[in-house]
Design an enzyme around this catalytic site. Structure first.
Site, PDB file in Angstrom:
ATOM      1  N   GLY A  32      40.343  36.766  52.701  1.00 43.89           N
ATOM      2  CA  GLY A  32      40.389  35.929  51.518  1.00 43.89           C
ATOM      3  C   GLY A  32      39.819  34.555  51.773  1.00 43.89           C
ATOM      4  N   GLY A  33      40.038  33.662  50.808  1.00 43.56           N
ATOM      5  CA  GLY A  33      39.483  32.331  50.910  1.00 43.56           C
ATOM      6  C   GLY A  33      40.072  31.517  52.034  1.00 43.56           C
ATOM      7  N   ASP A 145      46.241  32.015  40.044  1.00 40.06           N
ATOM      8  CA  ASP A 145      45.114  32.833  40.500  1.00 40.06           C
ATOM      9  C   ASP A 145      45.396  34.308  40.201  1.00 40.06           C
ATOM     10  OD1 ASP A 145      43.352  33.487  43.609  1.00 40.06           O
ATOM     11  OD2 ASP A 145      42.602  33.229  41.579  1.00 40.06           O
TER      12      ASP A 145
END
Length: 609
Positions: A32-33, A145
């Site tokens: 992920g980020g 999110d």
């Protein structure tokens, strides 16, 4: 689990199994980020858990560490059957880690790509997701999110949907600066599921931003795509849907937060009457004649089904055996493994195009127009050149993989840009293949076409590939650069042909884009290759390539440009003689010089002055 709009990260690393004390890392399940998620075993209880590791580069940044700690704090306050629970958190010498409940099941995104479920099942799942968000809001935590990738199904717990990845969560009433990571006028989240006010100023977004995302997810689950602009109500797109859903979704997607539902509780109150209701009433008692009639009908139905099954199996047995021998149970192949495998001795071809190589200046190769005839190395399946297009036509037998490399020497530089318009189309299956797919559960893999940068020698297995698998399938970025390997999934692909681009900027960041100049957009997180990326990652100047697996693949408008960075001021640059490779030109012969005429002798008796 990755967010397409999250902060860029470095290449995923392979970690030792004992990196986290008390846990054994088993396998990488997502990136992920902020880092990586590994399937792991908690040694003290011998149970499976998920370990999230903060990226080692981001672990040096205090703001990202605070964001990571914030996710742990958000999860620690939430205990709900539809929310992934936290087990432990900590740090070691190299990074920070978060231990969570392991959910062994698909994401909502994967479920949405499967054959569409009925509306009643969709509403049942949506109500459980809404109850999880209602619970989080009740404890002053908003998610910010929400998207299908962050909703997982726990198969072992009865296919229970669970919300995860609270990395962007915000405490509604927390006035401390400990978790104040969102600055004024800063947008955070995933752009496609972000509320309008969240795109402008994430700090001011409240729980109604989650309600906007819930409306988007519900519309996508019912219709199959996200609403855009002035969208059509779902009951018009799918006439069998309850028209009351139109008003619910329309209210969730209001541009002004004040016009949406004030709370998730209000949204649940409107959804519940439309969701399936399960009764516990005892079934009515049947009379003796009714029981006899039901038994007779059941026996006849079973007998007819058995006879039909035997007839179908006997008719398809030979077809299934033939299909098995022809395809040898084909399984999906990743472009990297396929293109770097043994494809035999390559054959050389020439293509119309332009080739310009000047030392110290931009170097370019294009295919389609021009008289320079760049050399192509073709491996695996045969290649044909039709109307300025590179085409891997459909073939039978076992020729599944085709690779064409543009044999361009000396394409060295600091920045690069590779562009091609590609399409991939599945072959029409023969009758035997169609029947075998149904009976033997052996579907043909989808066609894939990849735009690639490869090491000069494919056996080195160093590459970056941007993969298109047809309309509706996600675009993928795959890379294998020595010990650094990974895959990122992008948005679902549009109808082909599509224009794909791989670009490496001055800082060594590789950016994958989709679309033409007027509508080009990055689709994935940047892949950090670093300075001197050609030597460090590829062992030398990489060469551009087009790969094809299954079906029919086409590529056109191919262009590869490499630029060296200008020297820094004050640096000493050693001049080198320019070398240019281009079409020979006819040179006119130089004029022949003749001797000048001698002066005539002066007449006798006179002196020349």
């Amino acid at each position: 689990m990755s967010s397409l709009d999250a902060t860029s990260t470095a290449i995923s690393r392979t970690h030792s199994p004992d990196l986290v004390p008390g846990y054994r890392l088993e396998s990488l399940v997502g990136a992920g980020g902020m880092g990586e998620v590994h399937k792991a075993t908690q040694l003290s209880l011998n149970r499976t858990v998920a370990v999230k590791l903060l990226n080692q580069q981001l672990a040096q940044d205090e703001s990202f560490v605070a964001r990571f700690q914030k996710e742990a704090a958000a999860l620690a306050t939430l205990h709900h059957p539809n929310i992934v629970s936290i087990v432990d958190k900590g740090s070691n010498a190299s990074t920070y880690y978060l231990v969570m409940e392991f959910v062994d099941g698909p994401s909502l995104r994967e479920r949405m790509r499967a054959p569409q479920q009925d509306a009643q099942e969709t509403l049942r799942v949506m109500l459980q997701i809404c109850r999880a968000i209602e619970y989080a809001h009740g404890r002053n935590v908003i998610h910010r999110d929400l998207k299908p990738e962050n909703i997982l199904f726990d198969v072992q717990a009865g296919d229970l949907p669970k919300v995860t990845d609270f990395g962007l969560a915000s405490f509604l009433e927390d006035t401390s600066t400990r978790f104040a990571l969102t600055g004024t006028h800063m947008a955070m989240g995933t752009l496609s599921y972000m509320a309008p006010e969240q795109r402008v100023d994430a700090k001011s977004a409240d729980g109604r931003a989650d309600i906007f995302a819930l409306g988007l997810i519900l519309y996508e689950m019912l219709v199959g795509e996200l609403p855009a602009g002035s969208f059509e109500p779902p009951s018009r797109r799918k006439p069998k849907l309850d028209s009351r859903l139109d008003g619910i979704i329309e209210r969730c997607l209001k541009q002004q937060p004040s016009e949406r539902y004030a709370s998730v509780t209000e949204l649940i109150r409107d959804l519940e009457p439309l969701a399936p209701h399960y009764t516990t009433m005892r079934p009515a008692k049947l009379s003796p004649m009714q029981r006899v009639g039901r038994a007779v009908r059941k026996g006849v139905r079973i007998l007819l089904q058995a006879v039909a099954t035997l007839l179908v199996l006997s008719a398809l047995g030979m077809w299934g055996i033939r299909y098995w021998h022809v395809t040898q149970k084909r399984v999906p192949m990743t472009p990297g493994d396929a293109m770097t495998g043994d494809l035999g001795i390559p054959s050389a071809r020439e293509s119309a195009g332009r080739l310009t190589i000047i030392e110290g200046e931009p170097r370019r190769v294009t295919l389609g127009d021009g008289n320079d005839k760049p050399s192509l190395l073709v491996s695996g399946r045969p290649l044909s050149i039709e109307d300025r297009k590179l085409v891997f036509p459909a073939v039978g037998g076992q020729s599944r993989v085709g690779l064409v490399r543009v044999d361009v020497p000396g394409m060295r530089g600091d920045t690069a840009r590779l562009v091609a318009q590609v399409s991939a189309q599945n072959n029409e299956p023969r009758l035997s293949e169609t029947l075998a797919q149904v009976v033997l559960d052996a579907p043909m893999p989808d066609a894939q076409v990849a735009v690639m940068l490869m090491a000069n020698e494919p056996s080195q297995k160093r590459y970056v590939a941007l993969v298109y698998s047809g309309a509706g399938a996600p675009i993928r970025l795959e890379w294998s650069l020595g010990e650094k390997q990974g895959t990122m999934l992008g948005p679902d692909s549009p109808e082909g042909p599509v224009e794909l681009e791989l670009q490496v900027d001055e800082e060594g960041a590789l950016i994958a884009s989709l679309g033409t100049k007027g509508d080009k957009r990055p689709i994935l997180e940047p892949l950090q290759l670093g300075p001197n990326w050609q030597e460090r990652r590829f062992g030398g100047a990489p060469i551009p390539a087009i790969g094809c697996i299954e079906g029919t693949c086409q590529a056109e408008k191919f262009s590869y440009l490499v630029k060296p960075l200008p020297p820094k001021p004050g640096g000493v640059v050693q001049a080198s003689a320019p070398v240019r490779v281009e079409t020979p030109r006819t040179v006119a012969p130089a004029p022949v010089k003749r001797p000048a005429p001698k002066p005539a002798p002066a007449p006798k008796g006179k002196r020349s002055k």
